[in-house]
Design an enzyme around this catalytic site. Structure first.
Site, mmCIF file in Angstrom:
data_model
loop_
_atom_site.group_PDB
_atom_site.id
_atom_site.type_symbol
_atom_site.label_atom_id
_atom_site.label_comp_id
_atom_site.label_asym_id
_atom_site.label_seq_id
_atom_site.Cartn_x
_atom_site.Cartn_y
_atom_site.Cartn_z
ATOM 1 N N ASP A 102 0.854 -1.195 0.000
ATOM 2 C CA ASP A 102 0.000 0.000 0.000
ATOM 3 C C ASP A 102 0.894 1.251 0.000
ATOM 4 O O ASP A 102 1.794 1.359 0.837
ATOM 5 C CB ASP A 102 -0.889 -0.029 1.258
ATOM 6 C CG ASP A 102 -2.003 1.005 1.221
ATOM 7 O OD1 ASP A 102 -1.870 2.007 0.503
ATOM 8 O OD2 ASP A 102 -3.014 0.810 1.924
ATOM 9 N N HIS A 104 -0.514 4.501 -0.054
ATOM 10 C CA HIS A 104 -1.256 5.680 0.424
ATOM 11 C C HIS A 104 -0.593 6.202 1.698
ATOM 12 O O HIS A 104 -0.434 5.435 2.644
ATOM 13 C CB HIS A 104 -2.714 5.320 0.712
ATOM 14 C CG HIS A 104 -3.487 4.954 -0.523
ATOM 15 N ND1 HIS A 104 -3.499 3.679 -1.013
ATOM 16 C CD2 HIS A 104 -4.243 5.693 -1.354
ATOM 17 C CE1 HIS A 104 -4.255 3.653 -2.108
ATOM 18 N NE2 HIS A 104 -4.721 4.855 -2.338
ATOM 19 N N SER A 155 -4.639 -4.461 2.067
ATOM 20 C CA SER A 155 -3.873 -4.087 3.264
ATOM 21 C C SER A 155 -4.311 -4.876 4.498
ATOM 22 O O SER A 155 -3.529 -5.033 5.438
ATOM 23 C CB SER A 155 -4.068 -2.601 3.585
ATOM 24 O OG SER A 155 -3.742 -1.810 2.503
#
Ligand code: B12
Length: 217
Positions: A102, A104, A155
């Site tokens: 991930d 982000h 995630s």
């Protein structure tokens, strides 16, 4: 473009990717002395709308990237205000990172920034952090709290692996630290699945929880 969630003007401008207009409005509201956390909340609402438009095929990845850039610029503007308001009485160390797979990092960075503003030492491992790296850094840094961030469905599995790796290392080295998870889709069901101690819906709630956990110790 259909407006599914036209709650505030700022949220709408972020959702419509109107960068200049959104930033001008943020500047105006900062000058008017508005609560920076309210400004951030409204931008967050706009980001959720961007995500929905992406799901519906109205936006592409470029839209996600653009929204991320707007949000980054908003945070740059409100950060000095948050630093001025900093209470910073407690001190504790928090290890944060976005789990493997991930990338982000906007929410994770916000959590880290607010923690720093409240007197915490933050060790930020960045994004796409493998479980073994989280675990070895935890042994090295001996944090009071560990915070995992994750925004995509994949995630959750990685959070679970990371929590398992952290707990194993903690046991072997006689360490105890609570693990908090956060990110757009996290809820208590996911917390249970992942095996974390707590989940928090937003960054400020996460800071309050860290303060409470430190007070208890
Ligand atoms: C901006 C964005 C991007 C940017 C990210 C830029 C960056 N530097 O972070 C870019 C363009 C890179 C991106 C890429 C992708 N994205 Co994206 N992205 C978004 C978007 C629009 C906004 C995310 C965001 O920053 N929100 C604002 C922040 C402040 O909110 P937040 O992260 O949730 O954090 C808040 C809380 O959750 C909390 N918090 C967060 N972490 C933590 C941790 C702790 C410990 C605590 C206490 C609190 C906390 O605090 C914050 C503030 O209160 C979301 C939409 C959405 N609904 O979230 C999609 C979204 C997350 N992305 C999505 C997708 C699909 C992708 C891509 C796969 C697209 C693609 N095809 O390439 C890739 C994934 C790449 C990867 N492997 O990670 C999907 C995920 C869907 C799913 N079920 O998995 C979403 C939900 C969009 C959608 N609705 O479809 N994305």
């Amino acid at each position: 473009m259909e407006l599914t969630n036209p709650k505030s003007q700022l949220a709408r401008l972020v959702a419509d990717l109107e960068e200049d207009a959104a930033l001008n409005l943020v500047d105006q509201r900062i000058r008017a002395g508005e609560d920076p956390l309210k400004i951030i909340d409204e931008c967050n609402e706009g980001m959720r709308e961007v995500g929905m438009r992406y799901e519906k095929g109205e936006y592409f990845v470029a839209g996600l990237i653009m929204s991320g850039e707007i949000f980054r610029e908003v945070v740059e503007r409100v950060q000095p205000l948050l630093e001025q308001q900093a209470e910073g009485k407690l001190s504790g160390r928090v290890l944060v990172g976005t789990v493997s797979g991930d990338i982000h990092d906007i929410g994770k960075n916000m959590f880290g920034m607010l923690l720093s503003c409240h007197g915490f030492e933050v060790i930020d491992l960045g994004v796409d952090v493998p479980p073994a790296v989280f675990a070895s850094k935890a042994v090295e840094a001996k944090p009071d709290v560990v915070g995992l961030s994750g925004l995509i469905t994949a995630s959750f599995e990685m959070m679970k692996e990371t929590v398992t790796a952290l707990r194993k290392e903690a046991r072997e080295h006689g360490l105890t630290f609570p693990i908090i998870i956060g990110g757009g889709m996290i809820d208590d069901q996911i917390r249970q699945y992942v095996g974390a101690d707590y989940w928090m819906p937003d960054a400020m709630a996460g800071v309050r929880l860290c303060e409470e956990l430190l007070r208890k110790n």
